[in-house]
Write an enzyme that holds these catalytic residues in place. Structure first.
Site, PDB file in Angstrom:
ATOM      1  N   ASP A  73     -10.836   2.567   4.043  1.00 28.49           N
ATOM      2  CA  ASP A  73     -10.957   0.980   3.515  1.00 28.49           C
ATOM      3  C   ASP A  73     -12.809   1.018   3.276  1.00 28.49           C
ATOM      4  O   ASP A  73     -13.191  -0.509   3.087  1.00 28.49           O
ATOM      5  CB  ASP A  73     -10.880   0.614   4.527  1.00 28.49           C
ATOM      6  CG  ASP A  73      -9.644  -0.081   4.549  1.00 28.49           C
ATOM      7  OD1 ASP A  73      -9.541  -0.050   3.401  1.00 28.49           O
ATOM      8  OD2 ASP A  73      -8.795  -0.158   5.760  1.00 28.49           O
ATOM      9  N   GLN A  97      -4.380  -1.357   9.245  1.00 31.41           N
ATOM     10  CA  GLN A  97      -4.829  -3.252   8.670  1.00 31.41           C
ATOM     11  C   GLN A  97      -5.343  -4.395   9.871  1.00 31.41           C
ATOM     12  O   GLN A  97      -4.343  -4.058  11.075  1.00 31.41           O
ATOM     13  CB  GLN A  97      -3.523  -3.169   8.370  1.00 31.41           C
ATOM     14  CG  GLN A  97      -2.465  -4.373   7.975  1.00 31.41           C
ATOM     15  CD  GLN A  97      -2.674  -4.594   7.018  1.00 31.41           C
ATOM     16  OE1 GLN A  97      -3.138  -3.960   5.720  1.00 31.41           O
ATOM     17  NE2 GLN A  97      -3.399  -5.567   6.542  1.00 31.41           N
ATOM     18  N   LYS A 120       0.801  -0.873  -0.141  1.00 31.20           N
ATOM     19  CA  LYS A 120       0.210  -0.049  -0.143  1.00 31.20           C
ATOM     20  C   LYS A 120       0.993   1.053   0.591  1.00 31.20           C
ATOM     21  O   LYS A 120       0.853   1.837  -0.640  1.00 31.20           O
ATOM     22  CB  LYS A 120      -0.955  -0.249   1.686  1.00 31.20           C
ATOM     23  CG  LYS A 120      -1.895  -0.844   1.207  1.00 31.20           C
ATOM     24  CD  LYS A 120      -2.966  -1.006   2.472  1.00 31.20           C
ATOM     25  CE  LYS A 120      -3.634  -2.629   1.810  1.00 31.20           C
ATOM     26  NZ  LYS A 120      -4.679  -3.274   3.277  1.00 31.20           N
TER      27      LYS A 120
END
Length: 315
Positions: free
Chosen positions: A152, A129, A85
């Protein structure tokens, strides 16, 4: 049209690009017996070029899109995902902020970190994460992220918005799958779509997104009896079960479109999906490879959502 109307700009600009790329992908799609490859790596490269251009326009106006990544612990797979990422951010002109916290960090401390990121004007997107250590309440952490920075797409506001088609930030993996289908010119309206896997990250939001496109949806999960009786009816089969080669040729009909979201590392170190690729591709019309299918699209849509968040701030 605004953010609350359907996908709203700039998401529509991505869909327009997808349509423009349709003929290219049809030509570029590699044939294997009957199936063409839905090449997420190639499509991601094309989309990231557009994202670089959008980020450059923002920078001319004094805004550089910023993504903060919070990583708890030292899980090797999580480190790999975070590194991917960060590299994608660099490629697209997005500034990344990595916050690596020890595994014994308290939930209060994590919430404090997120509160600071919520208040930071240089941060337009926040990613925590997963998986998180067992002492951390994941739902509490995800819901502490500002709605305007939930790139997200996991906040209850965005998940709930999927029900009526008004999500600001669609969850990245389902969003990437939608773009793969759109780019290949695969119309889901009226099609039998079977989703194998009912997670909050992929299965459920994927079903909601395609339902908005007027697909007929079946969701299968770990307690579904006789999985094959459902998958054999699928015009489009999306598999996100986390079980290597769960779907074999006998479970699909000829001409099916197969989207394999699974990423499984085998004892020999190889990476395989949830679908028996070599067998199923002989019956499918389109199929995603693993790796190189959905994975690159997930990361790219994270960057898309981050750039979109920065653009919304500019308005």
């Amino acid at each position: 049209m605004n953010d609350r109307d359907g996908w709203g700009p700039p998401h529509l600009s991505v869909l327009w690009l997808a349509r423009d790329l349709n003929d290219q992908l049809s030509t570029y799609g590699r044939s294997s017996m009957t199936a063409k490859i839905l090449d997420g790596k190639w499509l991601s490269k094309s989309l990231r070029q557009k994202l670089r251009e959008r980020a450059a326009i923002l920078l001319e106006g004094g805004i550089q899109p910023g993504l903060a990544v919070v990583l708890l612990g030292d899980d090797p797979a999580s480190k790999v995902y975070v590194n991917n990422k960060v590299r994608a951010c660099e490629e697209c002109g997005v500034k990344s902020f990595r916050h690596a916290l020890p595994p014994n960090t308290t939930e209060k401390s994590v919430l404090s970190t997120i509160a600071a990121l919520n208040a930071d004007p240089e941060i337009h997107g926040i990613l925590v994460q997963t998986p998180l250590p067992s002492h951390i309440n994941m739902r509490r952490i995800l819901e502490s992220i500002s709605i305007d920075k939930d790139v997200d797409g996991f906040h209850l506001y965005n998940i709930g918005g999927l029900v009526v088609g008004n999500s600001i930030f669609p969850p990245c993996t389902p969003y990437g799958v939608q773009l793969l289908l759109e780019t290949a010119g695969i119309d889901v309206s009226g099609k039998n779509v079977v989703v194998v896997g009912a997670s909050n990250i992929v299965g459920k939001p994927m079903a909601l997104m395609l339902l908005q496109k007027e697909a007929t949806i079946t969701i299968c999960h770990i307690k579904t009896r006789d999985l094959a009786q459902h998958t054999i009816l699928a015009d489009i089969l999306i598999v996100a079960a986390g079980q290597p080669k769960l779907i074999v040729p006998q479970m699909v009909k000829r001409g099916v479109v197969v989207i394999d979201v699974g990423i499984n590392r085998m004892p020999d170190g190889s990476i395989v999906g949830d679908v028996d690729f070599d067998g199923v591709r002989k019956k499918a019309s389109w199929i995603t490879p693993v790796p190189g299918g959905v994975g690159p699209m997930t990361v790219t849509m994270l960057i898309e959502n981050t750039v979109h968040a920065a653009e919304r701030k500019k308005l």
